[in-house]
Design an enzyme around this catalytic site. Sequence first.
Site, PDB file in Angstrom:
ATOM      1  CG  ASP A  67     126.748  34.215 -16.978  1.00 17.95           C
ATOM      2  OD1 ASP A  67     126.117  35.247 -17.279  1.00 17.95           O
ATOM      3  OD2 ASP A  67     127.853  33.950 -17.468  1.00 17.95           O
ATOM      4  CG  ASN A 136     139.827  32.457 -17.833  1.00 17.10           C
ATOM      5  OD1 ASN A 136     138.855  32.736 -18.539  1.00 17.10           O
ATOM      6  ND2 ASN A 136     139.725  32.201 -16.541  1.00 17.10           N
ATOM      7  CG  HIS A 138     135.390  32.802 -18.473  1.00 10.71           C
ATOM      8  ND1 HIS A 138     136.160  33.645 -17.715  1.00 10.71           N
ATOM      9  CD2 HIS A 138     134.332  33.553 -18.855  1.00 10.71           C
ATOM     10  CE1 HIS A 138     135.590  34.835 -17.649  1.00 10.71           C
ATOM     11  NE2 HIS A 138     134.480  34.799 -18.335  1.00 10.71           N
ATOM     12  CD  GLU A 143     136.274  31.331 -14.325  1.00  8.08           C
ATOM     13  OE1 GLU A 143     137.128  31.341 -15.226  1.00  8.08           O
ATOM     14  OE2 GLU A 143     135.841  32.367 -13.798  1.00  8.08           O
TER      15      GLU A 143
END
EC number: 3.5.99.6
Length: 253
Positions: A67, A136, A138, A143
């Site tokens: 990313d 979380n 990810h 997400e």
Amino acid sequence: MKVMIVRDYDEMSRRAAEIVKEQILKKPDTVLGLATGSTPLGMYKYLIEMHKNGEIDFSNVITFNLDEYIGLSPDHPQSYHYFMYENLFNHINIKKENIHIPNGVAEDLEEECKRYEREIRRIGRIDLQILGIGVNGHIGFNEPDESIETKTHIVTLTEETINANKRFFKSIEEVPRRAITMGLSSIMKARKIMLLASGSNKAKAIKETLKGRLTTKVPSTVLALHPDVTIIIDKRAASLLTDEELANVELID
């Protein structure tokens, strides 16, 4: 899914570097999928040391990063381009033309996503994809509630992710709100996946990942569908795991 529980961050980093080294020795033109952030830093330090000791030759290795922030130029100190060159590429003998990182300042961002995905497919497949994991769950910047069918795409970061990344910036206002990320579908096409996690703040995400229950609320649970995943975690990241959850995986030394 294979799980290795180690003493601490340093041992996690060393064991991960050994796996990368073995992969490159076995296949000198290995295609690596690389991650950024604090988790893989120790692994990169070990890989640099191994290279300097003559243990690894990166001259034929090809890399694809997961990313990049949208809006940060490659020379911005918090861009993932800058991170990778500072913490790995400038210290090994990899060819610049073999390095691939999404362009977060491309004029046409949608086309950049398509171009990046085409480049991965042109090379073939990623041999070993390295992942960290967010609090979380990810992976990359995929997400919660992301479709498992996504390819490289633009994502809006959650407040949770923005808050987790604010430590790298002078203020939370400077943290980019969007990024380009390889999608879950892109990640799952890798031949092998290695996920790293360290620290008690990752314990809940690791617990959810190993429950064996696929949910889009926790993107990392998709890894249960992949045939060759190794998860290396330290004792603090493993602190919430129960015997039942560990029974679902293959524990390795």
